[in-house]
Scaffold this active site. Structure first.
Site, mmCIF file in Angstrom:
data_model
loop_
_atom_site.group_PDB
_atom_site.id
_atom_site.type_symbol
_atom_site.label_atom_id
_atom_site.label_comp_id
_atom_site.label_asym_id
_atom_site.label_seq_id
_atom_site.Cartn_x
_atom_site.Cartn_y
_atom_site.Cartn_z
ATOM 1 C CD GLN A 105 -1.155 2.241 2.368
ATOM 2 O OE1 GLN A 105 -0.682 1.857 3.417
ATOM 3 N NE2 GLN A 105 -1.159 3.526 2.020
ATOM 4 C CB THR A 133 -4.279 4.657 1.079
ATOM 5 O OG1 THR A 133 -4.300 3.242 1.198
ATOM 6 C CG2 THR A 133 -5.260 5.267 2.073
ATOM 7 C CG HIS A 255 -7.776 6.104 6.431
ATOM 8 N ND1 HIS A 255 -6.925 6.280 5.362
ATOM 9 C CD2 HIS A 255 -6.996 5.647 7.443
ATOM 10 C CE1 HIS A 255 -5.705 5.954 5.714
ATOM 11 N NE2 HIS A 255 -5.711 5.560 6.972
ATOM 12 N N GLY A 309 -9.541 -3.832 9.445
ATOM 13 C CA GLY A 309 -8.455 -3.086 10.084
ATOM 14 C C GLY A 309 -8.374 -3.379 11.569
HETATM 15 C C1 LIG Z 1 -4.415 2.285 13.625
HETATM 16 C C2 LIG Z 1 -4.777 2.349 12.167
HETATM 17 C C3 LIG Z 1 -3.768 2.583 11.229
HETATM 18 C C4 LIG Z 1 -4.078 2.643 9.858
HETATM 19 N N1 LIG Z 1 -3.076 2.823 8.958
HETATM 20 C C5 LIG Z 1 -3.347 2.779 7.628
HETATM 21 C C6 LIG Z 1 -2.307 2.853 6.662
HETATM 22 O O1 LIG Z 1 -1.122 2.972 7.000
HETATM 23 N N2 LIG Z 1 -2.658 2.793 5.358
HETATM 24 C C7 LIG Z 1 -3.952 2.639 4.939
HETATM 25 O O2 LIG Z 1 -4.211 2.568 3.743
HETATM 26 N N3 LIG Z 1 -4.954 2.567 5.834
HETATM 27 C C8 LIG Z 1 -4.678 2.609 7.154
HETATM 28 N N4 LIG Z 1 -5.704 2.502 8.063
HETATM 29 C C9 LIG Z 1 -7.078 2.288 7.574
HETATM 30 C C10 LIG Z 1 -7.375 0.798 7.377
HETATM 31 O O3 LIG Z 1 -6.666 0.266 6.288
HETATM 32 C C11 LIG Z 1 -8.846 0.558 7.101
HETATM 33 O O4 LIG Z 1 -9.287 1.397 6.062
HETATM 34 C C12 LIG Z 1 -9.730 0.783 8.341
HETATM 35 O O5 LIG Z 1 -9.062 0.376 9.514
HETATM 36 C C13 LIG Z 1 -11.031 0.008 8.170
HETATM 37 O O6 LIG Z 1 -11.880 0.238 9.247
HETATM 38 P P1 LIG Z 1 -11.997 -0.754 10.510
HETATM 39 O O7 LIG Z 1 -10.785 -0.477 11.351
HETATM 40 O O8 LIG Z 1 -13.266 -0.348 11.137
HETATM 41 O O9 LIG Z 1 -11.980 -2.176 9.967
HETATM 42 C C14 LIG Z 1 -5.430 2.480 9.432
HETATM 43 C C15 LIG Z 1 -6.424 2.241 10.383
HETATM 44 C C16 LIG Z 1 -6.104 2.157 11.734
HETATM 45 C C17 LIG Z 1 -7.197 1.888 12.719
#
Ligand SMILES: Cc1cc2nc3c(=O)[nH]c(=O)nc-3n(C[C@H](O)[C@H](O)[C@H](O)COP(=O)(O)O)c2cc1C
Length: 367
Positions: A105, A133, A255, A309
């Protein structure tokens, strides 16, 4: 740590709605003629999934000493793909060795030259596809329950967190046994032969660079050539532009409630995006998946698969690889029960008619 993973941006309207919206969707189960065997398998971006769930990329999985490698191993053990964040705490080569179905990613960082270096890193590291992203840059306030995360784990930080860590002896023991301390660096952003920047150092640099245009995205997609997901779509017009830019998949996502607070839950926006571009590219959803029944609901509304996530991050923090496997088993079991109750024999058969959708449930943005 739990709170840092839980937190969304600003008032937490979106992070709350992401989960609450699933509760508004009902099922319409059958009672006879149910299928003894259910096929949960599918494919996503050219990769087989034993059930329609993929690991969403999340940064700094230093909540456990094995971090992204443990998650990749768990995903491989359960037959699903891994998404590896640009801000991961482990190098791509180690993660691909643990799970060959790894997607790298990217965020748009700096110039096209920097992006070409990152593509070379992804290719050299063996990534099977890219996830770009695009839905993180807008929120100033990370105040919804988020504690301050230290820049590095130096002596001062250790002293500050000692009272909390001492109440979690098992967790402390794991780190002590690994001979390491939580590593808040981003090795995939290290210059050739150079030191990895700290996570926050890399983050600040990213925030200071010019934002990309749709032409930049089309250019990046062309440079890569292979499977390419644009993650972070909320609007129909953006979904169409993503298709025009040549992507092979989009994830309807906000996100995980960490972007612009007030964006509706991604599950509310899914059907409109599916109706607009679902016949041209693969569509996934992420945001708010906590149970297998949530997976079934997203599939019934047209998602090919979902990304998770926080669910696996909690599993990782609590129990490393075994914790993530446990989370995946819970999701798989819940999905299987839903498919059974709905009288379907495969996940591909789920449709909107399997759901009871309240009249004001869906939202559509950007016609
Ligand atoms: C602590 C944390 C860090 C994240 N870091 C990234 C990241 O580095 N890159 C990215 O594309 N999405 C990131 N996300 C978003 C996740 O890929 C995803 O879209 C999201 O967690 C989905 O929602 P959920 O946590 O309710 O499943 C992050 C989410 C969280 C909670």
């Amino acid at each position: 740590m739990y709170a840092a993973l839980l937190a969304g941006s600003e008032r937490g309207i979106t992070v709350d709605d992401n989960t609450a919206a699933f509760g508004e969707l009902g099922f319409a189960p059958h009672v006879a003629g149910l299928s003894d065997k259910r096929d949960l398998a599918t494919t996503l971006m050219g990769q087989p999934l034993s059930f329609p769930v993929m690991i969403s990329p999340t940064g700094v999985q230093a909540v456990h000493p094995d971090g992204e490698v443990a998650v990749a191993r768990a995903a491989a053990a359960r037959g699903i793909s891994m998404g590896l964040s640009l801000f991961a705490s482990k190098p791509i080569e180690e993660v691909v060795a643990a799970n060959p179905q790894t997607f790298f990613q990217l965020h748009w960082v700096g110039s096209r030259e920097v992006m070409l270096d990152l593509l070379a890193r992804a290719r050299g590291g063996g990534a099977v596809g890219l996830i770009l992203t695009m839905d993180w840059s807008f929120s100033e306030g990370r105040d919804w329950g988020s504690p301050a995360i230290p820049e590095t784990v130096d002596l001062r930080t250790m002293v500050r967190f000692a009272p909390e860590a001492l109440t979690r002896l098992k967790w402390l023991w794991q780190f002590a046994g690994s001979g390491s301390i939580p590593d808040l660096t981003a090795p995939n952003l290290a210059p050739a032969g150079g030191r990895a920047p700290t996570f926050f150092g890399a983050y600040r640099e990213w925030m200071a660079t010019p934002l990309p245009s749709w032409e930049d995205i089309a250019w990046l997609r062309e440079q890569w050539g292979g499977e390419f997901m644009l993650k972070g779509i909320s609007r129909i017009d953006d979904a169409r532009k993503a298709v025009d830019a040549g992507v092979t998949a989009v994830s309807v996502s906000n996100h995980g409630g960490n972007n612009l607070d007030g964006t509706p839950a991604s599950i509310r926006l899914l059907a409109a995006v599916v109706d607009a571009v679902g016949d041209r590219i693969e569509i996934t959803l992420d945001g708010g998946i906590r149970r297998g029944s949530d997976v079934a609901k997203a599939l019934a509304l047209g998602a090919r698969a979902v990304l998770i996530g926080r669910a696996y991050l909690w599993g990782l923090a609590a129990g490393g690889q075994a914790g993530v496997e446990n989370v995946l088993d819970i999701l798989r079991g819940g999905l299987d029960s839903a498919v059974l109750g709905l009288g379907r024999s495969s996940v591909g058969e789920l449709t909107r008619s399997d759901l009871v959708i309240p009249p004001d449930f869906e939202r559509a943005a950007g016609y």
